[in-house]
Design a protein around this motif. Structure first.
Motif, mmCIF file in Angstrom:
data_model
loop_
_atom_site.group_PDB
_atom_site.id
_atom_site.type_symbol
_atom_site.label_atom_id
_atom_site.label_comp_id
_atom_site.label_asym_id
_atom_site.label_seq_id
_atom_site.Cartn_x
_atom_site.Cartn_y
_atom_site.Cartn_z
ATOM 1 N N TYR A 1 3.608 15.369 16.131
ATOM 2 C CA TYR A 1 4.089 13.978 16.211
ATOM 3 C C TYR A 1 5.409 13.853 17.126
ATOM 4 N N SER B 1 -3.442 16.171 16.351
ATOM 5 C CA SER B 1 -3.640 16.847 15.306
ATOM 6 C C SER B 1 -2.364 17.797 14.762
ATOM 7 N N LYS C 1 1.603 9.936 15.915
ATOM 8 C CA LYS C 1 0.791 11.233 15.963
ATOM 9 C C LYS C 1 -0.146 11.280 17.427
ATOM 10 N N TYR D 1 3.807 5.638 12.494
ATOM 11 C CA TYR D 1 4.601 5.257 11.402
ATOM 12 C C TYR D 1 5.826 4.887 11.721
ATOM 13 N N ASP E 1 1.018 -1.163 0.045
ATOM 14 C CA ASP E 1 0.182 0.090 0.048
ATOM 15 C C ASP E 1 0.740 1.156 -0.202
ATOM 16 N N ILE E 2 0.418 2.404 -0.060
ATOM 17 C CA ILE E 2 1.369 3.631 -0.177
ATOM 18 C C ILE E 2 2.257 3.823 1.054
ATOM 19 N N ASP E 3 1.506 3.201 2.254
ATOM 20 C CA ASP E 3 2.339 3.262 3.570
ATOM 21 C C ASP E 3 2.754 2.098 4.020
ATOM 22 N N ASN F 1 -2.331 2.864 12.045
ATOM 23 C CA ASN F 1 -3.076 3.823 12.393
ATOM 24 C C ASN F 1 -2.135 5.139 12.696
ATOM 25 N N ARG G 1 2.607 2.023 8.219
ATOM 26 C CA ARG G 1 2.125 2.879 9.110
ATOM 27 C C ARG G 1 0.713 2.218 9.657
#
Lengths: 155, 315
Positions: free
Chosen positions: B259, B256, B253, B219, B183-185, B216, B214
């Motif tokens: 990180y 919002s 994270k 990362y 997947d992209i991550d 959730n 990743r």
């Protein structure tokens, strides 16, 4: 007097059970009738909109977006792309650094339709209701999304 | 946004020229008292599309202004060519680039600028195993027989175009990479290469594996490299030398735009009988989509610790 009490009671109860009007919204992903694309899976669509996949059967694909505040775009991204705003920003910053720009943005579904009719290989998403019989002659539906929406604003 | 009415759309031409850039200011404090602030990078890049051809160019100023305990203000305004290449997109399976490129290996080397990376500091793993820039030919794309798997093959047989800030001076470099994308991550990869270091007069054969996931809010990614070297200048010790290194980087994270970052890295050079062990703990705050503010503390084993603060933007 009894009649008045009855009316007020009925009104009060009806307020308690007030339900919001829910529209069933259908979003369609479309391309030109001349395109080699016939159908796409959600995974393929995701790769196209993230510009991981830029060709399909040898044809260059040009995905286009509606503006970020468009509810149609928000549903499309939620159902197909699956990345939140921050994740998308990080993704596109990185891609831009490598010379890959995000998909073009058009102001309205009307503009998206016009672009798709004009540019071969372009794909876009619009509410199904914007496809008139006239437009249906020039574009084909390659993916469908259904969503239940409250107070839907067709932008 | 294509800001026109639908009826005027036939007048719109596809935008083909893009211009961008990035910059960062870094403050560094080492526990022995050393400190400095510098305009670390200021770069301008642009690219142009014409059908299947893309031209890309980037000019950058490195350490443009530095002020600190050992340097009471120095200016370096000479820009250098960071990247300059032409690319041809044949199809999904074959894309070709030629010119000065970022060496297309691993994870960190692809996001090495301050605004893209999680921390201001960089792991030693990506500094000591291969030249970070190359001048040559790269082919890449998806492998037709394997789903969601990409390849990269590159070679260099000339001196680098503007080699001032490259970590290695080479005129002979070859390598490849295979990457499986879930997947992209979520992806893993393997790479291998060989280069000749002009200054050290040694040939290095290196290999690495890397992975990015990743889960959730978390990362997590890392790379591990090993190298097998042959040094020409050690006439009395003409032998094979091994070095290896790894890093594992995490970003969580918390809420919002905020990180928490953590990195563990290790490097060992068996010929010098030396090693480096570093733990980095930091904070990454992204107030806007193209602005990053970072702070970190680096704990070095048997060396002075370090604090880094930075402000980076992309435009």
């Amino acid at each position: 007097m009894y009649k008045r009490v009855l009316i007020i009671t009925i009104l009060f109860i009806s307020l308690l059970f007030k339900t919001e009007k829910v529209h069933s919204l259908e979003i369609v992903v479309i391309t030109s009738k001349k395109s080699r694309i016939n159908t796409l899976s959600s995974t393929e669509l995701r790769k196209i909109y993230l510009k991981i996949k830029i060709f399909h059967k040898g044809e260059r694909i040009i995905p286009v977006n509606l503006p970020p505040n468009s509810r149609v775009r928000q549903i499309f991204y939620e159902k197909v792309i699956g990345l939140d705003y921050e994740q998308l920003n990080m993704y596109w910053n990185e891609r831009f650094f490598h010379g890959i720009e995000p998909p073009m943005v058009f102001k309205s579904p009307k503009a998206v339709l016009k672009f798709i009719q004009t540019v071969p290989g372009s794909i876009g998403y619009v509410p199904a209701e914007t496809l008139t019989p006239q437009i249906k002659k020039t574009v084909k539906i390659i993916y469908k999304i259904k969503a239940d929406e409250k107070n839907f604003d067709n932008r | 946004m294509i800001n026109v009415k639908a009826t005027e759309l036939n007048k719109v031409k596809l935008k083909q020229v893009y211009v961008g850039g990035y910059s960062s200011v870094v403050y560094e404090y080492v526990t022995n008292g050393f400190n400095q602030i510098k305009l670390h990078e200021i770069a301008l890049f642009g690219f142009y599309h014409y059908n299947r051809i893309k031209l890309f160019g980037e000019l950058e100023g490195i350490d443009t202004y530095t002020y600190g305990s050992y340097n009471k203000g120095s200016l370096n305004i000479e820009p250098y060519i960071e990247r300059l290449y032409i690319e041809y997109l044949h199809n999904e399976y074959l894309r070709i680039k030629g010119g000065k490129l970022l060496t297309p290996l691993g994870i960190w080397n692809q996001i090495y600028i301050n605004v893209l990376k999680w921390t201001t500091s960089e792991p030693v793993t990506i500094q000591w195993f291969y030249p970070r820039f190359m001048t040559g030919i790269q082919t890449y794309g998806f492998i037709p027989w394997f789903k969601n798997t990409t390849y990269t093959f590159f070679f260099q047989k000339t001196n680098n175009l503007d080699n001032r800030y490259n970590n290695v001076s080479t005129n002979d470099f070859i390598g490849f990479q295979i990457k499986k994308i879930f997947d992209i991550d979520r992806y893993i990869g393997f790479n291998m290469g060989r280069f000749y270091d002009i200054k050290l007069k040694e040939t290095s054969l290196f290999s690495g594996i890397f992975g990015y996931f990743r889960i959730n809010r978390l990362y997590i990614f890392g790379e591990i490299y090993g190298a097998y070297e042959e040094e020409e200048h050690h006439y009395s010790y003409r032998s094979k030398i091994d070095k290896w290194s790894f890093y594992i980087q995490m970003a969580y994270k918390l809420f919002s735009k905020n990180y928490l970052t953590f990195r563990s890295e290790y490097f060992e050079d068996k010929s010098d009988n030396a090693y480096l062990n570093v733990i980095t703990i930091g904070w990454n705050y992204k107030p806007f989509s193209k602005v990053v503010i970072k702070g970190e503390y680096q704990l070095f084993e048997k060396r002075q610790d370090r604090i880094l603060l930075s402000f980076a933007v992309m435009f």
